[in-house]
Write a protein that holds these residues in place. Sequence first.
Motif, mmCIF file in Angstrom:
data_model
loop_
_atom_site.group_PDB
_atom_site.id
_atom_site.type_symbol
_atom_site.label_atom_id
_atom_site.label_comp_id
_atom_site.label_asym_id
_atom_site.label_seq_id
_atom_site.Cartn_x
_atom_site.Cartn_y
_atom_site.Cartn_z
ATOM 1 N N ALA A 103 0.817 -1.219 0.000
ATOM 2 C CA ALA A 103 0.000 0.000 0.000
ATOM 3 C C ALA A 103 0.849 1.266 0.000
ATOM 4 O O ALA A 103 0.491 2.256 -0.656
ATOM 5 C CB ALA A 103 -0.926 -0.003 1.215
ATOM 6 N N GLY A 104 1.966 1.261 0.703
ATOM 7 C CA GLY A 104 2.803 2.451 0.791
ATOM 8 C C GLY A 104 3.769 2.633 -0.338
ATOM 9 O O GLY A 104 4.500 3.643 -0.362
ATOM 10 N N ASP A 105 3.812 1.688 -1.290
ATOM 11 C CA ASP A 105 4.817 1.729 -2.360
ATOM 12 C C ASP A 105 4.279 2.203 -3.696
ATOM 13 O O ASP A 105 4.967 2.110 -4.716
ATOM 14 C CB ASP A 105 5.440 0.332 -2.540
ATOM 15 C CG ASP A 105 6.308 -0.074 -1.361
ATOM 16 O OD1 ASP A 105 6.702 0.819 -0.582
ATOM 17 O OD2 ASP A 105 6.573 -1.287 -1.205
ATOM 18 N N VAL A 106 3.064 2.697 -3.741
ATOM 19 C CA VAL A 106 2.531 3.163 -5.019
ATOM 20 C C VAL A 106 3.316 4.383 -5.499
ATOM 21 O O VAL A 106 3.908 5.113 -4.699
ATOM 22 C CB VAL A 106 1.027 3.506 -4.923
ATOM 23 C CG1 VAL A 106 0.229 2.299 -4.490
ATOM 24 C CG2 VAL A 106 0.787 4.673 -3.991
ATOM 25 N N ASP A 107 3.308 4.606 -6.785
ATOM 26 C CA ASP A 107 3.975 5.765 -7.385
ATOM 27 C C ASP A 107 3.132 7.003 -7.077
ATOM 28 O O ASP A 107 2.030 7.171 -7.612
ATOM 29 C CB ASP A 107 4.097 5.555 -8.896
ATOM 30 C CG ASP A 107 4.898 6.653 -9.590
ATOM 31 O OD1 ASP A 107 4.713 7.833 -9.226
ATOM 32 O OD2 ASP A 107 5.678 6.336 -10.502
ATOM 33 N N VAL A 108 3.664 7.858 -6.198
ATOM 34 C CA VAL A 108 2.889 9.018 -5.763
ATOM 35 C C VAL A 108 2.609 9.968 -6.921
ATOM 36 O O VAL A 108 1.548 10.592 -6.990
ATOM 37 C CB VAL A 108 3.596 9.741 -4.602
ATOM 38 C CG1 VAL A 108 2.867 11.031 -4.240
ATOM 39 C CG2 VAL A 108 3.675 8.838 -3.385
#
Length: 452
Positions: A427-432
């Motif tokens: 969940a925290g590794d998406v391309d912002v």
Amino acid sequence: MTQHWLDEPGRRTAVLGEYEVVVLGGGPAGVMAAAAAARTGRSTILVERYGYTGGAGSAGGLSTFCGLHANVHGEHRQVVHGLADELLARIDALGGLNAPHLSFADRILAQAYDISAYKIALDDLLVESGVTVLFHALAVGVVMADEHRVDALLVESKSGRGAIRGALFVDGSGDGDLAAWAGAPYEKTDPAHGMLYPSLMFRINGVDAEAARDTQQRLPELMEDAERAGRYRFPRKRPIVRPQRDPLEWRANITQLSNSDGSAIDGTDVWQLSRGELQGRRQVRDVFPFYRREVPGFGAAYVVDIAPEIGIRETRRIVGPYQLSEDDILDCADFPDAIGVNGWPVEAHVAGDVEIRWQRGENPRGYNQLPFRMIVPQVLTNTYVVGRCASMTHAGQSSARVTGPCFAMGQAAGTAADLALSGGLAAGDVDVGKLQARLAEDGVRFDGGETG
């Protein structure tokens, strides 16, 4: 109270369904997360303990959106957009939206609405977005796939116990229930040393609006006079009493709920919640005669409705990679991983009063950005946390817990869920950058609507 235990027999739990995205909680953050996820084509379920959504804005009787607007260099602007715009349009089409009104010494706008129209608009938003809605289901636990991934949310309902499996979960429970049960670290301010006090909202009908408006700003003074004379005792000094969609009807936010030792009611303790409900209705009973007898415009008024539940402002705050702080609010902070904005001041409900702390400077920008990192819990890799239980300090949460930033967090989480699932990512590794581009395409603004 002495704690006694009994052992329950082991049991098999029926799986009620399997979804790509499971959202717990139908408050403003949860509904936006569910709608945003479903619109990407993801199978999405929203689990809500009541028979309608809206959170504090419906069950809590709030009837006002705070945080949609900001005072931007002295100019009042709506700064939260995206799905929030669509929801406002839906409420307006039902005849349930007021023009924004000035609050807190005329320094910022808030948006009053009709609660029934809000409920219907949210129903339509969710159903037309493709969300499966499960009402009357109380979350009671989780089943873990491993120490980092939630496998299923456990619920209890009139149909019994059931499990809802998911690939990605969004905790919009307000209290951080799902994330806390799953092992995510959290903070909770000691109720005796700063936890925000809850309130019980009620609505007043039969008001002579013209006469009442003339004395609206004098309410604290009238209350102080009555208390000094020994006629009444008030639970807090700063009342918020305002006209609603029809000027005959006013909303009253004047209660403050506490334990016998003066500490704030803790919304994660069922005994304290029970005390708060009883105390809140007693306060309505004891305080309302003051309005009828001593406040112009209220002589023929009556209490038409007391909210179905007390309004909890703060309990658990899940700790993520970044905690939004009071300095971030007051200094109008920007973040490279911004997912939206918040323009509300710090609104601290302390013992007997409400303290407002405004953005710093002579001519402040009036809003801060919200970082993606505040909706990502530690430890868990398939969960987002949105709303008042997101990653914030106590004082930061005193601002960003309100509706506008909750809308922004929810839409971001629902959109991020699709990116995470598409890429097989934590969940925290998406391309912002991709997340920001998707949000911008869907109408979200990161600049407070400023131009030039």
